[in-house]
Design a protein around this motif. Sequence first.
Motif, PDB file in Angstrom:
ATOM      1  N   ILE A 177       4.451   8.042  -0.790  1.00  0.00           N
ATOM      2  CA  ILE A 177       4.673   7.651   0.493  1.00  0.00           C
ATOM      3  C   ILE A 177       4.304   6.374   0.800  1.00  0.00           C
ATOM      4  CG2 ILE A 177       4.037   8.539   2.797  1.00  0.00           C
ATOM      5  CD1 ILE A 177       3.104  11.028   1.234  1.00  0.00           C
ATOM      6  N   PRO A 178       5.145   5.337   1.335  1.00  0.00           N
ATOM      7  CA  PRO A 178       4.854   4.166   1.559  1.00  0.00           C
ATOM      8  C   PRO A 178       3.838   4.100   2.827  1.00  0.00           C
ATOM      9  CG  PRO A 178       7.149   4.622   2.394  1.00  0.00           C
ATOM     10  CD  PRO A 178       6.677   5.682   1.734  1.00  0.00           C
ATOM     11  N   ILE A 179       3.110   3.128   2.678  1.00  0.00           N
ATOM     12  CA  ILE A 179       2.127   2.934   4.128  1.00  0.00           C
ATOM     13  C   ILE A 179       2.316   1.490   5.012  1.00  0.00           C
ATOM     14  CG2 ILE A 179      -0.364   2.619   4.899  1.00  0.00           C
ATOM     15  CD1 ILE A 179       0.546   5.442   3.881  1.00  0.00           C
ATOM     16  N   LEU A 185      -4.504  16.762  -2.917  1.00  0.00           N
ATOM     17  CA  LEU A 185      -4.960  15.573  -3.611  1.00  0.00           C
ATOM     18  C   LEU A 185      -3.992  14.218  -3.515  1.00  0.00           C
ATOM     19  CD1 LEU A 185      -7.416  14.198  -5.012  1.00  0.00           C
ATOM     20  CD2 LEU A 185      -6.552  15.222  -7.219  1.00  0.00           C
ATOM     21  N   ASN A 186      -4.256  12.982  -3.275  1.00  0.00           N
ATOM     22  CA  ASN A 186      -3.292  11.912  -3.097  1.00  0.00           C
ATOM     23  C   ASN A 186      -4.356  10.896  -3.879  1.00  0.00           C
ATOM     24  OD1 ASN A 186      -1.474  12.673  -0.909  1.00  0.00           O
ATOM     25  ND2 ASN A 186      -3.616  13.553  -0.262  1.00  0.00           N
ATOM     26  N   ASN A 187      -3.419  10.033  -4.346  1.00  0.00           N
ATOM     27  CA  ASN A 187      -3.881   8.726  -4.935  1.00  0.00           C
ATOM     28  C   ASN A 187      -3.468   7.618  -3.827  1.00  0.00           C
ATOM     29  OD1 ASN A 187      -5.318   7.873  -7.129  1.00  0.00           O
ATOM     30  ND2 ASN A 187      -3.399   7.802  -8.597  1.00  0.00           N
ATOM     31  N   LEU A 188      -4.268   6.793  -3.319  1.00  0.00           N
ATOM     32  CA  LEU A 188      -4.172   5.497  -2.388  1.00  0.00           C
ATOM     33  C   LEU A 188      -3.921   4.259  -3.414  1.00  0.00           C
ATOM     34  CD1 LEU A 188      -3.859   4.161   0.047  1.00  0.00           C
ATOM     35  CD2 LEU A 188      -6.411   3.827   0.251  1.00  0.00           C
ATOM     36  N   GLN A 189      -2.951   3.774  -3.606  1.00  0.00           N
ATOM     37  CA  GLN A 189      -2.736   2.621  -4.528  1.00  0.00           C
ATOM     38  C   GLN A 189      -2.376   1.188  -3.695  1.00  0.00           C
ATOM     39  OE1 GLN A 189      -0.915   3.324  -8.332  1.00  0.00           O
ATOM     40  NE2 GLN A 189       0.463   1.350  -8.151  1.00  0.00           N
ATOM     41  N   VAL A 190      -2.903   0.107  -4.037  1.00  0.00           N
ATOM     42  CA  VAL A 190      -2.855  -1.077  -3.357  1.00  0.00           C
ATOM     43  C   VAL A 190      -2.273  -2.195  -4.478  1.00  0.00           C
ATOM     44  CG1 VAL A 190      -3.730  -3.180  -2.320  1.00  0.00           C
ATOM     45  CG2 VAL A 190      -4.446  -0.929  -1.805  1.00  0.00           C
ATOM     46  N   VAL A 248       0.977  -1.238   0.008  1.00  0.00           N
ATOM     47  CA  VAL A 248      -0.092   0.064   0.064  1.00  0.00           C
ATOM     48  C   VAL A 248       0.937   1.329  -0.192  1.00  0.00           C
ATOM     49  CG1 VAL A 248      -1.728   1.399   1.124  1.00  0.00           C
ATOM     50  CG2 VAL A 248      -1.751  -1.341   1.271  1.00  0.00           C
ATOM     51  N   THR A 249       0.672   2.047  -0.988  1.00  0.00           N
ATOM     52  CA  THR A 249       1.368   3.318  -0.882  1.00  0.00           C
ATOM     53  C   THR A 249       0.451   4.653  -1.291  1.00  0.00           C
ATOM     54  OG1 THR A 249       1.708   3.123  -3.463  1.00  0.00           O
ATOM     55  CG2 THR A 249       3.472   2.341  -1.930  1.00  0.00           C
ATOM     56  N   VAL A 250       0.817   5.695  -0.929  1.00  0.00           N
ATOM     57  CA  VAL A 250       0.148   6.860  -1.080  1.00  0.00           C
ATOM     58  C   VAL A 250       0.830   7.923  -2.090  1.00  0.00           C
ATOM     59  CG1 VAL A 250      -0.731   9.237  -0.258  1.00  0.00           C
ATOM     60  CG2 VAL A 250      -1.166   6.868   0.894  1.00  0.00           C
ATOM     61  N   PHE A 251       0.203   8.364  -2.963  1.00  0.00           N
ATOM     62  CA  PHE A 251       1.089   9.466  -4.172  1.00  0.00           C
ATOM     63  C   PHE A 251       0.329  10.664  -4.398  1.00  0.00           C
ATOM     64  CE2 PHE A 251       1.375  11.515  -8.275  1.00  0.00           C
ATOM     65  CZ  PHE A 251       2.812  11.393  -8.587  1.00  0.00           C
ATOM     66  N   ASN A 252       1.209  11.695  -3.801  1.00  0.00           N
ATOM     67  CA  ASN A 252       0.648  13.023  -3.478  1.00  0.00           C
ATOM     68  C   ASN A 252       0.908  13.704  -4.747  1.00  0.00           C
ATOM     69  OD1 ASN A 252       1.367  16.091  -2.637  1.00  0.00           O
ATOM     70  ND2 ASN A 252      -0.202  15.118  -1.345  1.00  0.00           N
ATOM     71  N   PHE A 253      -0.157  14.241  -5.444  1.00  0.00           N
ATOM     72  CA  PHE A 253      -0.063  14.991  -6.723  1.00  0.00           C
ATOM     73  C   PHE A 253       0.624  16.394  -6.598  1.00  0.00           C
ATOM     74  CE2 PHE A 253      -3.605  12.155  -7.443  1.00  0.00           C
ATOM     75  CZ  PHE A 253      -3.354  11.586  -8.732  1.00  0.00           C
ATOM     76  N   GLY A 254       0.671  16.899  -5.499  1.00  0.00           N
ATOM     77  CA  GLY A 254       1.355  18.269  -5.180  1.00  0.00           C
ATOM     78  C   GLY A 254       2.868  18.032  -5.078  1.00  0.00           C
ATOM     79  N   THR A 255       3.321  17.098  -4.547  1.00  0.00           N
ATOM     80  CA  THR A 255       4.914  16.873  -4.584  1.00  0.00           C
ATOM     81  C   THR A 255       5.448  15.862  -5.264  1.00  0.00           C
ATOM     82  OG1 THR A 255       4.648  15.576  -2.664  1.00  0.00           O
ATOM     83  CG2 THR A 255       4.540  17.789  -2.044  1.00  0.00           C
ATOM     84  N   ASN A 256       4.551  14.925  -6.181  1.00  0.00           N
ATOM     85  CA  ASN A 256       4.954  14.194  -6.906  1.00  0.00           C
ATOM     86  C   ASN A 256       5.844  13.029  -6.157  1.00  0.00           C
ATOM     87  OD1 ASN A 256       3.731  14.933  -9.103  1.00  0.00           O
ATOM     88  ND2 ASN A 256       5.428  16.312  -9.834  1.00  0.00           N
TER      89      ASN A 256
END
Length: 257
Positions: A211-213, A237-242, A200-208
């Motif tokens: 972030i590992p979860i 805004l963020n993307n939560l990816q699995v 599971v990770t989070v990608f922040n669109f503002g900073t590109n």
Amino acid sequence: MDIRTVLVIVAVVVVIIILLLTLRRPSPTPSPTPSPTPMTPTPTPPLVSPTPSPPPGIYSFTVTYTYQGNTYSLIVPNQDFTTITIDPGTPITISGTFIPNSTFNVQVSISGQTVYSNSVPTSSSGSFSITIPTTNATLGQTYTVTASGGVYFFFIPTQAPLPTSLPPPQVQIIGPSSVTVGTPIQWEATGFTPNSTLTVTVFNFGTNQTIPIGSYTAASDGSGGGSFITTFQMEGLNNLQVTDSTGNYAFTEFQVI
């Protein structure tokens, strides 16, 4: 002396001679009557009971096995030559009736080579039970089981197939999708490979930045879930990816304000 007198004298002499010869003949010795010889009966050889062989249709075997966690059975010899599929390492049991007070034999072979053999005694009624271990059987290989009475069948150790159609991987946020810094976010995922590792990770669109979860283990049905605390790195805004260990992935958006 006239001729008549002479004839009378000759006749008398002949009669006398005949009488003398008759008196001098020895009496015949009677032949002894043979005594009957007692008959000795010819002894009858003892009967030798032949080794009994099972007449067709008299014996009955039940083969019990496990596939996909369920127990199944087939009846032999009625279902000779049947091929069964079993779960890896699960035993096969043969039980039923055979020749009373005899031995029931079983043999397992592959490509003509014997890999297992065993025997058990039958009871006075012919009942028996024998278990064939399959711990060392190779997946996908066909094994021949030959049993007493000329009965045989085949078995193949096979992993239970996965469902032919799986739902596509999905991930969703449980609760509001817009939260403040420090608020926990709970997520749920479905449709991933069963028992695989979920990253599971989070990608922040503002900073590109990514972030590992953390890592999680999917359940046997391909589902999973967890939670994490939002940080200042996730503002905006963020993307939560699995992503699972076989390459399947899904994502969803959330916002930190």
